[in-house]
Design an enzyme around this catalytic site. Structure first.
Site: not given
Ligand code: F6R
Length: 244
Positions: A67, A136, A138, A143
């Site tokens: 990314d 979280n 990811h 996400e």
């Protein structure tokens, strides 16, 4: 999934480096999928050391990163291109023209995403993918959401990610709010996946990952469906793992 729990961060990095070394020595022109963030820095340090000790060469390696922030040029010190150059590429014999990181400044970002995915396919897919995990859940910048994008795409970052990543920026307002990221389907094309987790702040998500069924609300849970995943985590990240 194979689970390896190590004493500490250094041992996690070293065990991961063993697997990367094995992959490179078996296939000197392997395609490596790479991650940024704090977690793999020790792995990259260990790979640089092994390169300096003539144990591995990156001469014929191609790398594909997960990314990049949208809006940051590659020479920005918080861009993932810059991170990779600083933490690995500048210190080994890799051919930089064969290191791919999405271009977060592309004029047409959707076109960039499409081409990035096509490049992964043209390369014949990733041999070994390194992943970190967000608090979280990811992986890459996929996400938590009611639905996940399959392939490389533009992603709005969640508040928790922006908050977590603000530690690298002068102010939270400087953290980009969007990124270009490989999708879960892109990651799934990898023949082998290593997920790294270190530190107490990852303990809760690692426990959740163990207990959850596959759900887009915890993107890493999709790794349960992949046939060749190894999780390497240190004792701090694993501290809630065996508790019921
Ligand atoms: C980085 C990436 C992210 C990180 C994750 C964990 O390329 O794709 O998914 O792996 O946010 O970050 P750290 O390692 O900083 O805790």
């Amino acid at each position: 999934m194979k689970i390896i729990i190590t004493k500490n961060y250094d041992e996690m990095s070293s065990v991961a480096a063993d697997l990367v070394e094995k992959c490179i020595n078996k296939k000197p022109n392997a395609i490596l999928g790479l991650a940024t963030g704090s977690t793999p820095i020790g792995l990259y340090k260990e790979l640089i050391k092994r390169h300096n000790d003539n144990k591995i060469s990156f001469k014929d390696i191609t790398s594909v990163n997960l990314d990049e922030y949208i809006g940051l040029p590659g020479d920005h010190d918080q861009s993932y291109r810059y991170f990779m150059n600083e933490n690995l590429f500048n210190h080994v014999d890799i051919d930089k023209t064969k290191t791919f990181v999405p271009n977060g400044k592309a004029e047409d970002l959707n076109e960039e995403a499409k081409n990035y995915e096509k490049n992964i396919d043209d390369l014949g897919g990733i041999d070994l993918q390194i992943l970190g995990i967000g608090t979280n859940g990811h992986v890459g910048f996929n996400e938590p959401s009611s639905k996940l994008e399959l392939y490389t795409h533009i992603e709005d970052l969640t508040e928790s990610t922006i908050h977590a990543n603000s530690r690298f920026f002068d102010s939270i307002d400087d953290v980009p709010t969007t990124a270009i990221s490989m999708g879960i389907g892109s990651i799934f094309k990898a023949k082998e996946i290593i997920l790294l987790a270190s530190g107490e702040n990852k303990a809760k998500i690692m426990q959740t990952l163990k207990d959850t069924l596959v759900t887009p609300l915890i993107p890493a849970s999709f790794l349960k469906l992949h046939p060749n995943v190894t999780i390497i985590m240190d004792e701090d990240a694993a501290s809630l793992y065996n508790q019921e």
